[in-house]
Design a protein around this motif. Structure first.
Motif, mmCIF file in Angstrom:
data_model
loop_
_atom_site.group_PDB
_atom_site.id
_atom_site.type_symbol
_atom_site.label_atom_id
_atom_site.label_comp_id
_atom_site.label_asym_id
_atom_site.label_seq_id
_atom_site.Cartn_x
_atom_site.Cartn_y
_atom_site.Cartn_z
ATOM 1 N N LEU A 72 1.437 -1.548 -0.022
ATOM 2 C CA LEU A 72 -0.234 0.031 0.149
ATOM 3 C C LEU A 72 0.692 1.643 -0.337
ATOM 4 C CD1 LEU A 72 -2.859 -1.196 2.327
ATOM 5 C CD2 LEU A 72 -2.870 -0.467 -0.259
ATOM 6 N N GLU A 73 1.646 1.534 0.574
ATOM 7 C CA GLU A 73 3.107 2.253 0.582
ATOM 8 C C GLU A 73 3.600 3.033 -0.988
ATOM 9 O OE1 GLU A 73 6.053 3.269 3.591
ATOM 10 O OE2 GLU A 73 5.212 1.571 5.449
ATOM 11 N N LYS A 74 3.999 2.064 -1.130
ATOM 12 C CA LYS A 74 4.587 1.857 -2.762
ATOM 13 C C LYS A 74 3.839 2.370 -3.431
ATOM 14 C CE LYS A 74 8.102 -1.411 -2.717
ATOM 15 N NZ LYS A 74 9.104 -2.612 -3.304
ATOM 16 N N LEU A 75 2.317 1.579 -3.167
ATOM 17 C CA LEU A 75 1.065 2.343 -4.831
ATOM 18 C C LEU A 75 0.853 3.344 -3.991
ATOM 19 C CD1 LEU A 75 -1.205 -1.173 -4.428
ATOM 20 C CD2 LEU A 75 -0.224 -0.442 -6.203
ATOM 21 N N THR A 77 2.482 5.974 -3.153
ATOM 22 C CA THR A 77 3.601 6.786 -3.014
ATOM 23 C C THR A 77 3.979 6.980 -4.840
ATOM 24 O OG1 THR A 77 5.489 5.552 -2.612
ATOM 25 C CG2 THR A 77 4.526 6.786 -1.256
ATOM 26 N N ASP A 78 3.405 5.949 -5.804
ATOM 27 C CA ASP A 78 3.880 6.013 -7.001
ATOM 28 C C ASP A 78 2.469 6.495 -7.687
ATOM 29 O OD1 ASP A 78 3.826 5.506 -9.773
ATOM 30 O OD2 ASP A 78 5.903 3.513 -9.530
ATOM 31 N N PRO A 79 2.991 7.551 -8.387
ATOM 32 C CA PRO A 79 1.581 8.263 -9.188
ATOM 33 C C PRO A 79 1.197 7.965 -9.989
ATOM 34 C CG PRO A 79 4.018 9.644 -9.612
ATOM 35 C CD PRO A 79 4.361 8.912 -8.706
ATOM 36 N N ARG A 80 1.687 6.767 -10.806
ATOM 37 C CA ARG A 80 1.316 6.334 -11.534
ATOM 38 C C ARG A 80 0.429 4.535 -10.950
ATOM 39 N NH1 ARG A 80 6.398 3.432 -13.515
ATOM 40 N NH2 ARG A 80 6.714 2.912 -11.653
ATOM 41 N N LEU A 81 -0.081 4.747 -10.053
ATOM 42 C CA LEU A 81 -0.803 3.398 -9.129
ATOM 43 C C LEU A 81 -1.607 4.118 -8.512
ATOM 44 C CD1 LEU A 81 2.447 1.174 -8.432
ATOM 45 C CD2 LEU A 81 0.683 1.065 -10.742
ATOM 46 N N THR A 82 -2.151 5.398 -7.517
ATOM 47 C CA THR A 82 -2.446 6.012 -6.840
ATOM 48 C C THR A 82 -3.975 5.947 -6.928
ATOM 49 O OG1 THR A 82 -1.980 8.120 -7.823
ATOM 50 C CG2 THR A 82 -0.638 7.896 -5.851
ATOM 51 N N ASN A 83 -4.158 5.846 -8.744
ATOM 52 C CA ASN A 83 -5.972 6.028 -8.636
ATOM 53 C C ASN A 83 -6.797 3.950 -8.385
ATOM 54 O OD1 ASN A 83 -5.867 8.649 -8.811
ATOM 55 N ND2 ASN A 83 -5.375 8.965 -10.466
ATOM 56 N N ILE A 84 -5.766 3.547 -8.513
ATOM 57 C CA ILE A 84 -6.461 2.061 -8.646
ATOM 58 C C ILE A 84 -7.085 1.870 -7.123
ATOM 59 C CG2 ILE A 84 -5.333 -0.241 -8.718
ATOM 60 C CD1 ILE A 84 -3.285 0.356 -10.607
ATOM 61 N N PRO A 85 -8.048 1.983 -7.144
ATOM 62 C CA PRO A 85 -8.834 1.275 -6.416
ATOM 63 C C PRO A 85 -8.205 -0.110 -5.154
ATOM 64 C CG PRO A 85 -10.355 1.975 -7.516
ATOM 65 C CD PRO A 85 -9.374 1.684 -8.344
ATOM 66 N N THR A 86 -8.180 -0.359 -3.848
ATOM 67 C CA THR A 86 -8.213 -0.983 -2.952
ATOM 68 C C THR A 86 -8.831 -1.695 -2.476
ATOM 69 O OG1 THR A 86 -6.991 0.556 -2.159
ATOM 70 C CG2 THR A 86 -5.503 -0.490 -3.613
ATOM 71 N N LEU A 87 -9.268 -3.710 -2.287
ATOM 72 C CA LEU A 87 -10.002 -3.507 -1.295
ATOM 73 C C LEU A 87 -9.513 -4.250 -0.436
ATOM 74 C CD1 LEU A 87 -12.908 -4.467 -0.433
ATOM 75 C CD2 LEU A 87 -12.932 -6.283 -1.899
ATOM 76 N N ALA A 88 -9.091 -4.335 1.016
ATOM 77 C CA ALA A 88 -8.392 -5.351 1.655
ATOM 78 C C ALA A 88 -9.611 -6.099 2.856
ATOM 79 C CB ALA A 88 -7.403 -4.205 2.387
ATOM 80 N N PHE A 89 -9.016 -6.898 3.258
ATOM 81 C CA PHE A 89 -9.499 -7.370 4.680
ATOM 82 C C PHE A 89 -8.722 -8.098 5.771
ATOM 83 C CE2 PHE A 89 -9.210 -11.030 1.930
ATOM 84 C CZ PHE A 89 -8.408 -11.649 2.603
ATOM 85 N N ALA A 90 -9.505 -8.098 6.209
ATOM 86 C CA ALA A 90 -8.347 -8.045 8.053
ATOM 87 C C ALA A 90 -9.464 -9.293 9.372
ATOM 88 C CB ALA A 90 -7.971 -6.865 8.579
ATOM 89 N N ASN A 91 -8.876 -9.510 9.784
ATOM 90 C CA ASN A 91 -9.368 -9.617 10.944
ATOM 91 C C ASN A 91 -9.838 -8.810 11.998
ATOM 92 O OD1 ASN A 91 -9.965 -10.457 14.569
ATOM 93 N ND2 ASN A 91 -8.247 -12.209 13.626
ATOM 94 N N HIS A 92 -11.639 -8.665 12.690
ATOM 95 C CA HIS A 92 -12.047 -7.080 12.689
ATOM 96 C C HIS A 92 -11.352 -7.197 13.640
ATOM 97 C CE1 HIS A 92 -14.365 -11.077 15.134
ATOM 98 N NE2 HIS A 92 -14.714 -9.582 15.794
ATOM 99 N N GLU A 93 -10.860 -7.819 14.876
ATOM 100 C CA GLU A 93 -10.682 -7.681 16.248
ATOM 101 C C GLU A 93 -8.802 -6.501 16.188
ATOM 102 O OE1 GLU A 93 -9.871 -11.278 18.155
ATOM 103 O OE2 GLU A 93 -12.187 -11.428 18.458
#
Length: 144
Positions: A72-75, A77-93
């Motif tokens: 996510l940090e790389k995406l 900070t790279d102007p070519r990639l900043t507009n790509i939507p990201t969907l993440a999931f994680a443990n709710h706790e």
């Protein structure tokens, strides 16, 4: 319609190594209109995001093989990639995981259970909002 020149809305980059969740994604997005590209290594995430121009990227924030936070940090900070939507999931706790994902600019984060139950709906929702995200630079996730 114009967004197809920059991204391929039918392409989903899957940065998930957990077999259970990858299978969920594959089964949910079987329709011929979706093309899945799997990131197998950390470097694959950025490389494939650049070469495949995905309509979105899926992350497991708890993945031990692929560091979603670093990606996510790389995406973001790279102007070519900043507009790509990201969907993440994680443990709710894991509140810290959720907060850090939001801070790093994830477009939407959901619980592992919600991701499992609604994979296709979540992907379609995010892909449909992709044009708005690109034009307005906003996020579906409240980052405050």
């Amino acid at each position: 319609m114009n967004q197809a020149t920059q991204t391929n809305p039918k392409m989903v980059l899957v940065a998930i190594t957990d077999l259970f969740f990858y299978t969920k994604v594959r089964d949910a997005l079987r329709q011929p209109e979706y093309q899945l590209e799997k990131a197998r290594t950390q470097q694959d995430i950025v490389d494939k995001a650049l070469s495949a121009n995905p309509g979105m990227i899926l992350f497991n924030m708890n993945d031990l093989t692929l560091d979603a936070f670093q990606a996510l940090e790389k995406l973001k900070t790279d102007p070519r990639l900043t507009n790509i939507p990201t969907l993440a999931f994680a443990n709710h706790e894991e509140v810290d995981t959720w907060n850090l994902a939001r801070k790093l600019g994830v477009t939407k984060i959901v619980s592992r259970n919600e991701f499992s139950a609604r994979t296709r709906e979540l992907v379609e929702e995010l892909l449909a909002s992709g044009a708005r995200l690109t034009s307005h630079g906003s996020s579906l996730t409240d980052s405050q």
